[in-house]
Scaffold this motif. Structure first.
Motif, PDB file in Angstrom:
ATOM      1  N   LYS A 145      33.713 -40.664  -9.573  1.00  0.00           N
ATOM      2  CA  LYS A 145      32.485 -40.855 -10.611  1.00  0.00           C
ATOM      3  C   LYS A 145      31.822 -39.365 -10.856  1.00  0.00           C
ATOM      4  O   LYS A 145      31.338 -39.134 -11.642  1.00  0.00           O
ATOM      5  N   ARG A 146      31.762 -38.582  -9.577  1.00  0.00           N
ATOM      6  CA  ARG A 146      31.221 -37.435  -9.671  1.00  0.00           C
ATOM      7  C   ARG A 146      31.933 -36.276 -10.879  1.00  0.00           C
ATOM      8  O   ARG A 146      31.234 -35.814 -11.439  1.00  0.00           O
TER       9      ARG A 146
ATOM     10  N   TYR B 104      32.094 -34.043 -16.061  1.00  0.00           N
ATOM     11  CA  TYR B 104      32.696 -33.490 -17.416  1.00  0.00           C
ATOM     12  C   TYR B 104      31.630 -33.955 -18.427  1.00  0.00           C
ATOM     13  O   TYR B 104      31.443 -33.203 -19.476  1.00  0.00           O
ATOM     14  N   PHE B 105      31.450 -35.086 -18.375  1.00  0.00           N
ATOM     15  CA  PHE B 105      30.318 -35.676 -19.654  1.00  0.00           C
ATOM     16  C   PHE B 105      29.008 -34.935 -19.570  1.00  0.00           C
ATOM     17  O   PHE B 105      28.383 -34.555 -20.640  1.00  0.00           O
TER      18      PHE B 105
ATOM     19  N   ALA C 266      28.148 -32.271 -22.497  1.00  0.00           N
ATOM     20  CA  ALA C 266      26.808 -32.473 -23.362  1.00  0.00           C
ATOM     21  C   ALA C 266      26.022 -31.280 -23.366  1.00  0.00           C
ATOM     22  O   ALA C 266      25.405 -30.804 -24.462  1.00  0.00           O
ATOM     23  N   THR C 267      25.729 -30.927 -22.255  1.00  0.00           N
ATOM     24  CA  THR C 267      25.046 -29.449 -22.409  1.00  0.00           C
ATOM     25  C   THR C 267      25.492 -28.436 -23.119  1.00  0.00           C
ATOM     26  O   THR C 267      24.610 -27.799 -23.779  1.00  0.00           O
ATOM     27  N   MET C 268      26.994 -28.176 -22.932  1.00  0.00           N
ATOM     28  CA  MET C 268      27.413 -27.292 -23.739  1.00  0.00           C
ATOM     29  C   MET C 268      27.115 -27.302 -25.304  1.00  0.00           C
ATOM     30  O   MET C 268      26.987 -26.315 -26.235  1.00  0.00           O
TER      31      MET C 268
ATOM     32  N   LEU D 123      36.774 -38.330 -21.203  1.00  0.00           N
ATOM     33  CA  LEU D 123      37.268 -39.598 -21.753  1.00  0.00           C
ATOM     34  C   LEU D 123      38.459 -39.980 -21.512  1.00  0.00           C
ATOM     35  O   LEU D 123      38.939 -40.951 -20.994  1.00  0.00           O
ATOM     36  N   PHE D 124      39.575 -39.003 -21.421  1.00  0.00           N
ATOM     37  CA  PHE D 124      40.995 -39.084 -21.092  1.00  0.00           C
ATOM     38  C   PHE D 124      41.010 -39.398 -19.461  1.00  0.00           C
ATOM     39  O   PHE D 124      41.802 -40.217 -19.149  1.00  0.00           O
TER      40      PHE D 124
END
Length: 379
Positions: free
Chosen positions: A247-248, A253-254, A258-260, A296-297
């Motif tokens: 989960k970490r 990843y997300f 999103a930040t970038m 996502l993948f």
């Protein structure tokens, strides 16, 4: 190139994501563009921007194809090169890297039609995605082998800032100085001066080097950011390989993605997002999207375990360089035209779509046969 029948455990989400990228490039994109030309309908053409590059500033889904290709070459690095990092004598590996870079460079020249045409007047040295991968991979591999993660992260930030500072503050012969137009940016001037006659589309006309009016891709200064794109893939590879809670990994990843993307689009107000010259803002935007896709993948395949139905993606992904080469070098349409020409009077403009479908199917059949036999060609 070599064949391998290794049964070693692989990061299946990476194979599927690579296949997703290649499927769009060598199959879906050509099919949709061919269908759009055949249909010639306004409603169809209105959303075909998905399958085409933006003309200059901005970013379309199709603009993600090349950055994702570079990004994924970085993801595999912690898995492929980790065992070499602790070796005291790295000369054999450096020779191997040199061969890889050389092969990618030659393949890139072949894909552009610069070698197989056997025309010395059309030898262009730096003009293809595979060569961008080679440049970015070289930068990232050396950093991976000889530096720590902190140094790699600092280097990535510095390369982004060096590119930005050069484009913003260096001015030569009317180029640069914060100019981001196609004709007058600094990266354009550098390629014009350094590559000269060997720049893509260049011709000698009355003793002067003339480049096609539409051609504004840049490579020399952009190589700094090719390196950053591959480095961001390296960081994503670290996340996949590190022994941390699943989960970490997904949160990283997300969250990073999103930040970038946010920072990149904010930077766009000062340095435009331009894929053609690989601006620093574009690197953040595209790498952010790559992180989100990888998340996502990874979630669907490696975390949730949904592995059924992804074989067709792995067929493309596990022979990605071969898929790219087949699509760019060998035209299977001639076989379809030899066998199916009798249908042309009945299909009208859609005959060209049928021939494109034939070409796409021929490439897939070759890749599928190699996949079923466990033959994977690697540079």
């Amino acid at each position: 190139m070599k064949s391998t029948h290794s049964a070693a455990k692989r990061l299946e989400s990476l194979d599927a994501l690579r296949g997703f990228d290649l499927f769009f490039l060598v199959a879906l994109g050509p099919l949709m563009n061919s269908l759009a030309r055949a249909a010639d309908a306004e409603w169809f053409n209105n959303w075909m921007g998905i399958f085409n590059h933006v003309s200059w500033e901005g970013f379309s889904p199709w603009d993600l194809i090349m950055p994702l290709f570079l990004f994924m070459s970085g993801i595999s690095m912690p898995f492929a090169l980790a065992r070499y990092k602790s070796m005291p004598d790295k000369r054999p590996l450096l020779r191997r890297l040199g061969k890889r870079i050389l092969l990618l460079w030659i393949f890139g020249m072949i894909c552009q039609g610069n070698l197989l045409g056997l025309n010395p007047d059309k030898i262009y040295l730096y003009s293809n995605t595979l060569q961008a991968i080679a440049a970015g991979y070289l930068i990232t591999a050396l950093l991976f082998l000889f530096t720590r993660r902190r140094t790699q992260l600092i280097t990535a930030v510095l390369l982004l800032l060096i590119y930005w500072a050069a484009m913003q503050f260096i001015q030569v012969d009317g180029y640069g100085g914060g100019n981001y137009t196609p004709q007058s940016n600094l990266a354009e001037w550098i390629d014009k001066v350094v590559l000269g006659r060997f720049r893509d589309t260049a011709q000698l006309v009355d003793g002067k080097v003339v480049v096609a009016e539409w051609y504004h891709y840049t490579w020399i200064l952009s190589s700094l950011n090719f390196g950053v794109t591959v480095l961001t893939g390296l960081f994503a590879g670290y996340i996949a390989k590190d022994k941390i809670e699943e989960k970490r990994k997904l949160k990283l990843y997300f969250g990073i993605g999103a930040t970038m993307v946010t920072i990149g689009w904010l930077w766009n107000f000062q340095m435009p997002v331009i894929k053609t010259i690989w601006t620093s803002s574009m690197v953040l935007v595209s790498s952010g999207y790559c992180f989100l896709l990888m998340g996502l993948f990874y979630y669907w395949i490696d975390y949730k375990g949904h592995r059924s139905g992804i074989t067709w993606l792995k067929v493309y992904g596990m022979n990605s360089i071969l898929a790219y080469m087949l699509a760019n070098v060998i035209d299977f349409r001639c076989i379809g035209q030899s066998l199916l020409y009798g249908l042309q009077p009945y299909m009208g403009s859609y005959y060209s779509f049928l021939i494109t479908l034939w070409n796409v199917a021929a490439i897939y059949v070759i890749l599928w046969m190699m996949y079923k036999r466990g033959i994977f060609l690697k540079v």
